[in-house]
Design a protein around this motif. Structure first.
Motif, PDB file in Angstrom:
ATOM      1  N   LEU A  18       1.156   4.143  -2.824  1.00  0.00           N
ATOM      2  CA  LEU A  18       0.928   5.543  -2.450  1.00  0.00           C
ATOM      3  C   LEU A  18       2.123   6.419  -2.801  1.00  0.00           C
ATOM      4  O   LEU A  18       1.956   7.578  -3.207  1.00  0.00           O
ATOM      5  N   THR A  19       3.327   5.887  -2.656  1.00  0.00           N
ATOM      6  CA  THR A  19       4.523   6.641  -3.013  1.00  0.00           C
ATOM      7  C   THR A  19       4.542   6.954  -4.500  1.00  0.00           C
ATOM      8  O   THR A  19       4.776   8.093  -4.911  1.00  0.00           O
TER       9      THR A  19
ATOM     10  N   ALA B 291       0.837  -1.209   0.000  1.00  0.00           N
ATOM     11  CA  ALA B 291       0.000   0.000   0.000  1.00  0.00           C
ATOM     12  C   ALA B 291       0.868   1.255   0.000  1.00  0.00           C
ATOM     13  O   ALA B 291       0.615   2.200  -0.757  1.00  0.00           O
ATOM     14  N   LEU B 292       1.897   1.266   0.829  1.00  0.00           N
ATOM     15  CA  LEU B 292       2.771   2.436   0.904  1.00  0.00           C
ATOM     16  C   LEU B 292       3.577   2.624  -0.377  1.00  0.00           C
ATOM     17  O   LEU B 292       3.821   3.756  -0.808  1.00  0.00           O
TER      18      LEU B 292
ATOM     19  N   ASN C 257       1.853   9.446  -5.302  1.00  0.00           N
ATOM     20  CA  ASN C 257       2.249  10.772  -4.856  1.00  0.00           C
ATOM     21  C   ASN C 257       3.268  11.389  -5.808  1.00  0.00           C
ATOM     22  O   ASN C 257       3.203  12.589  -6.094  1.00  0.00           O
TER      23      ASN C 257
ATOM     24  N   VAL D 279       5.055   9.375   3.501  1.00  0.00           N
ATOM     25  CA  VAL D 279       4.795   8.065   2.896  1.00  0.00           C
ATOM     26  C   VAL D 279       6.092   7.286   2.700  1.00  0.00           C
ATOM     27  O   VAL D 279       6.156   6.085   2.994  1.00  0.00           O
TER      28      VAL D 279
END
Length: 129
Positions: free
Chosen positions: A25-26, A21-22, A29, A59
């Motif tokens: 998200l990175t 997930a991270l 972003n 993040v």
């Protein structure tokens, strides 16, 4: 009747889910950062881009912590955790060169951050168990 956990079910541990997930998200972003960078040249100011930079610090820091935890808890490989820590550190270098005169460093740095982040995201879905 009991069954041993298959590799497919073991890849859904909380740390693995968090890393994935991270990582996504990175990358998302960073896409936001590329889109909002144009505002710096069109008089829009650093508002959305600056906010995105703060979110990127958070993040990538959490991604680095998650990969270090994976290394410590599950005995995962060292290089993803090390790369995540480097990417996290580079976000601060990026921010320090974020002004117009610093773009000679900021733009190539964005490509390095993107490469490292996409690599980690791909690895998290293809190899992380």
């Amino acid at each position: 009747m009991t069954h041993a956990a298959s590799p497919a079910t073991s890849s859904t541990t909380p740390i693995v889910v968090g890393v994935r997930a991270l990582a996504v998200l990175t990358v998302a972003n960073l896409a936001w950062q590329f889109v909002t960078a144009a505002g710096l040249f069109t008089g829009g100011g650093a508002g959305a881009h600056g906010t995105g930079a703060i979110v990127l610090h958070v993040v990538t820091g959490l991604l680095a912590l998650a990969l270090v935890a994976h290394r410590l808890v599950a005995g995962g490989p060292v290089w993803p955790a090390a790369l995540a820590v480097v990417v996290f550190g580079l976000t601060f270098l990026q921010a320090s060169y974020g002004s117009i005169p610093g773009l000679i460093v900021h733009l190539p740095g964005a490509l390095i951050l993107t490469t490292g982040s996409v690599w980690l995201a791909a690895w998290s879905f293809l190899r992380l168990r």
